[in-house]
Write a protein that holds these residues in place. Structure first.
Motif, PDB file in Angstrom:
ATOM      1  N   MET A   1       4.018   2.513  18.538  1.00 48.99           N
ATOM      2  CA  MET A   1       4.815   2.454  17.317  1.00 48.99           C
ATOM      3  C   MET A   1       4.232   2.181  16.110  1.00 48.99           C
ATOM      4  O   MET A   1       4.714   2.337  15.098  1.00 48.99           O
ATOM      5  CB  MET A   1       5.979   1.669  17.822  1.00 48.99           C
ATOM      6  CG  MET A   1       6.936   2.344  18.892  1.00 48.99           C
ATOM      7  SD  MET A   1       8.018   3.808  18.489  1.00 48.99           S
ATOM      8  CE  MET A   1       8.821   3.059  17.212  1.00 48.99           C
ATOM      9  N   SER A   2       3.445   0.661  16.455  1.00 47.13           N
ATOM     10  CA  SER A   2       2.845   0.259  15.201  1.00 47.13           C
ATOM     11  C   SER A   2       1.853   1.042  14.539  1.00 47.13           C
ATOM     12  O   SER A   2       1.881   1.074  13.360  1.00 47.13           O
ATOM     13  CB  SER A   2       2.008  -1.051  15.706  1.00 47.13           C
ATOM     14  OG  SER A   2       0.934  -0.556  16.706  1.00 47.13           O
ATOM     15  N   SER A   3       1.210   1.873  15.272  1.00 45.66           N
ATOM     16  CA  SER A   3       0.455   3.134  14.613  1.00 45.66           C
ATOM     17  C   SER A   3       1.159   3.992  13.682  1.00 45.66           C
ATOM     18  O   SER A   3       0.646   4.662  12.600  1.00 45.66           O
ATOM     19  CB  SER A   3      -0.486   4.061  15.647  1.00 45.66           C
ATOM     20  OG  SER A   3       0.573   4.571  16.496  1.00 45.66           O
ATOM     21  N   LEU A   4       2.486   4.159  13.927  1.00 44.72           N
ATOM     22  CA  LEU A   4       3.176   4.966  13.081  1.00 44.72           C
ATOM     23  C   LEU A   4       3.805   4.303  11.797  1.00 44.72           C
ATOM     24  O   LEU A   4       4.209   5.053  10.839  1.00 44.72           O
ATOM     25  CB  LEU A   4       4.533   5.350  13.815  1.00 44.72           C
ATOM     26  CG  LEU A   4       4.388   6.293  15.203  1.00 44.72           C
ATOM     27  CD1 LEU A   4       5.633   6.704  15.801  1.00 44.72           C
ATOM     28  CD2 LEU A   4       3.713   7.615  14.766  1.00 44.72           C
ATOM     29  N   GLY A   5       3.650   3.000  11.790  1.00 46.53           N
ATOM     30  CA  GLY A   5       3.871   2.331  10.488  1.00 46.53           C
ATOM     31  C   GLY A   5       3.054   2.827   9.433  1.00 46.53           C
ATOM     32  O   GLY A   5       3.803   2.965   8.215  1.00 46.53           O
ATOM     33  N   PRO A   6       1.860   2.696   9.393  1.00 45.86           N
ATOM     34  CA  PRO A   6       1.002   3.102   7.889  1.00 45.86           C
ATOM     35  C   PRO A   6       1.124   4.473   7.689  1.00 45.86           C
ATOM     36  O   PRO A   6       1.308   5.150   6.659  1.00 45.86           O
ATOM     37  CB  PRO A   6      -0.367   2.934   8.500  1.00 45.86           C
ATOM     38  CG  PRO A   6      -0.317   1.897   9.571  1.00 45.86           C
ATOM     39  CD  PRO A   6       1.064   2.072  10.418  1.00 45.86           C
ATOM     40  N   VAL A   7       1.477   5.518   8.650  1.00 46.54           N
ATOM     41  CA  VAL A   7       1.726   6.909   8.682  1.00 46.54           C
ATOM     42  C   VAL A   7       2.973   6.968   7.628  1.00 46.54           C
ATOM     43  O   VAL A   7       3.262   7.861   6.822  1.00 46.54           O
ATOM     44  CB  VAL A   7       1.656   7.859   9.759  1.00 46.54           C
ATOM     45  CG1 VAL A   7       2.150   9.175   9.658  1.00 46.54           C
ATOM     46  CG2 VAL A   7       0.234   7.531  10.515  1.00 46.54           C
ATOM     47  N   ALA A   8       4.097   6.395   8.233  1.00 42.27           N
ATOM     48  CA  ALA A   8       5.338   6.660   7.707  1.00 42.27           C
ATOM     49  C   ALA A   8       5.357   6.181   6.236  1.00 42.27           C
ATOM     50  O   ALA A   8       5.867   6.471   5.185  1.00 42.27           O
ATOM     51  CB  ALA A   8       6.389   5.799   8.521  1.00 42.27           C
ATOM     52  N   MET A   9       4.571   4.906   5.945  1.00 44.31           N
ATOM     53  CA  MET A   9       4.552   4.199   4.697  1.00 44.31           C
ATOM     54  C   MET A   9       3.752   5.108   3.725  1.00 44.31           C
ATOM     55  O   MET A   9       4.036   5.340   2.609  1.00 44.31           O
ATOM     56  CB  MET A   9       3.791   2.915   4.665  1.00 44.31           C
ATOM     57  CG  MET A   9       4.838   1.951   5.230  1.00 44.31           C
ATOM     58  SD  MET A   9       6.166   1.563   4.217  1.00 44.31           S
ATOM     59  CE  MET A   9       7.292   2.301   5.289  1.00 44.31           C
ATOM     60  N   GLY A  10       2.720   6.119   4.457  1.00 43.49           N
ATOM     61  CA  GLY A  10       1.885   6.979   3.330  1.00 43.49           C
ATOM     62  C   GLY A  10       2.776   8.088   3.123  1.00 43.49           C
ATOM     63  O   GLY A  10       2.723   8.554   1.729  1.00 43.49           O
ATOM     64  N   ILE A  11       3.644   8.455   4.025  1.00 44.25           N
ATOM     65  CA  ILE A  11       4.510   9.598   3.739  1.00 44.25           C
ATOM     66  C   ILE A  11       5.613   9.237   2.612  1.00 44.25           C
ATOM     67  O   ILE A  11       6.053   9.983   1.687  1.00 44.25           O
ATOM     68  CB  ILE A  11       5.354   9.856   4.992  1.00 44.25           C
ATOM     69  CG1 ILE A  11       4.243  10.715   5.995  1.00 44.25           C
ATOM     70  CG2 ILE A  11       6.739  11.058   4.846  1.00 44.25           C
ATOM     71  CD1 ILE A  11       5.033  10.996   7.356  1.00 44.25           C
ATOM     72  N   VAL A  12       5.983   7.971   2.552  1.00 40.80           N
ATOM     73  CA  VAL A  12       6.794   7.285   1.805  1.00 40.80           C
ATOM     74  C   VAL A  12       6.390   7.358   0.409  1.00 40.80           C
ATOM     75  O   VAL A  12       7.080   7.736  -0.464  1.00 40.80           O
ATOM     76  CB  VAL A  12       7.359   5.905   2.111  1.00 40.80           C
ATOM     77  CG1 VAL A  12       8.241   5.503   0.936  1.00 40.80           C
ATOM     78  CG2 VAL A  12       8.336   6.128   3.221  1.00 40.80           C
ATOM     79  N   ALA A  13       5.137   7.062   0.263  1.00 37.93           N
ATOM     80  CA  ALA A  13       4.412   6.792  -0.881  1.00 37.93           C
ATOM     81  C   ALA A  13       4.030   8.247  -1.464  1.00 37.93           C
ATOM     82  O   ALA A  13       4.329   8.581  -2.676  1.00 37.93           O
ATOM     83  CB  ALA A  13       2.947   6.232  -0.677  1.00 37.93           C
ATOM     84  N   LEU A  14       3.687   9.415  -0.764  1.00 36.24           N
ATOM     85  CA  LEU A  14       3.569  10.800  -1.020  1.00 36.24           C
ATOM     86  C   LEU A  14       4.873  11.201  -1.528  1.00 36.24           C
ATOM     87  O   LEU A  14       4.789  11.775  -2.700  1.00 36.24           O
ATOM     88  CB  LEU A  14       2.826  11.541  -0.139  1.00 36.24           C
ATOM     89  CG  LEU A  14       1.528  11.135   0.426  1.00 36.24           C
ATOM     90  CD1 LEU A  14       1.007  11.995   1.697  1.00 36.24           C
ATOM     91  CD2 LEU A  14       0.542  11.366  -0.905  1.00 36.24           C
TER      92      LEU A  14
END
Length: 270
Positions: A1-14
């Motif tokens: 789950m923790s590995s999805l955090g940076p990906v999710a934040m990157g999507i939010v930023a994009l």
């Protein structure tokens, strides 16, 4: 789950950057329209002889003359002209009366290339992409006339010109047994000898002292006799709306982008 955090934040930023970019693009269109409106408002008509050498948008005045042999026929009057505008309006007969009760529901315009003359120089104008503000020529037109009072030939011409509801067969507007709705038409024409104001066109052909003036880029091109061109007001209004909407859209874009960047930095480096 923790590995999805940076990906999710990157999507939010994009996602935020995408919204921000869209908002800024829309706002830029608005700024461009407002700048053009301001430049045209501050401009003055130039002599016809100076138009062929002018750069950018031009504004000039003169008297309408034929250019070539092509002419038009006013759909209602049958009068030979160089441009016309026909408007349609309806009114609820069971409601209020007076001018405020009418609703403008349709309008069509047409024009052929014509010349503008000032007694010394002459230019040719192509009105294909122009806004025709011909209601200023009150003497060269017809009053509002009920559809039921128009002949079958006139109704056929209106239908051919682009007003399908004007067909010769009775329609719901006129055949309602209660007489609920009433439809009227009027016509305005640009004829030889009319004073004309050409606003916002650009030079495309300066050969033989006959300069075709056509729209530049947008639809900043109007043929009118009025002092305040309607295109200028419309484009200033639309430019303001673009700017406001683009600015409002950019605000959540900044929020999403910052939230995504902050979340991504905190997850990766803290």
């Amino acid at each position: 789950m923790s590995s999805l955090g940076p990906v999710a934040m990157g999507i939010v930023a994009l996602f935020g950057f995408a919204i921000l970019g869209g908002g800024l693009s829309i706002a830029a269109v608005g700024v461009g329209r407002l700048r053009t409106a301001r430049a045209l408002r501050e401009a003055e008509p130039i002599p016809l002889g100076a138009v062929p050498e002018a750069s950018g948008l031009v504004e000039f005045e003169g008297t309408v003359q034929p250019h070539g042999e092509e002419t038009l026929e006013g759909p209602i009057s049958g009068t030979t002209c160089l441009a016309y505008t026909v408007q349609s309006r309806t009114r609820d007969e069971n409601g209020d009366v007076g001018e405020s009760a009418w609703t403008f529901d349709r309008g069509i315009s047409a024009g052929v290339p014509f010349a503008v003359d000032d007694g010394v120089d002459r230019l040719a104008v192509d009105p294909a992409n122009a806004v025709l503000s011909l209601t200023d020529w009150g003497a060269e037109g017809t009053p509002w006339t009920d559809r039921t009072a128009l002949s079958s030939d006139v109704l056929d011409r209106l239908q051919t010109a682009g007003l399908p509801e004007a067909g010769t067969e009775p329609d719901a507007v006129d055949s309602d047994p209660a007489g609920v709705t009433r439809r009227q038409y009027r016509e305005h024409r640009l004829e030889t000898g009319s004073d004309v104001h050409v606003f916002g066109g650009s030079v495309t052909d300066s050969s033989d002292r006959h300069t075709l003036v056509t729209v530049t880029g947008d639809d900043w091109f109007e043929i009118t006799a009025g002092d305040e061109p309607t295109v200028l007001a419309d484009r200033q209004r639309s430019g303001s709306l673009y700017l406001i909407f683009g600015g409002l859209l950019a605000v959540p874009g900044v929020s999403f982008a910052l939230a995504g960047i902050v979340g991504l930095v905190s997850m990766l480096f803290l």
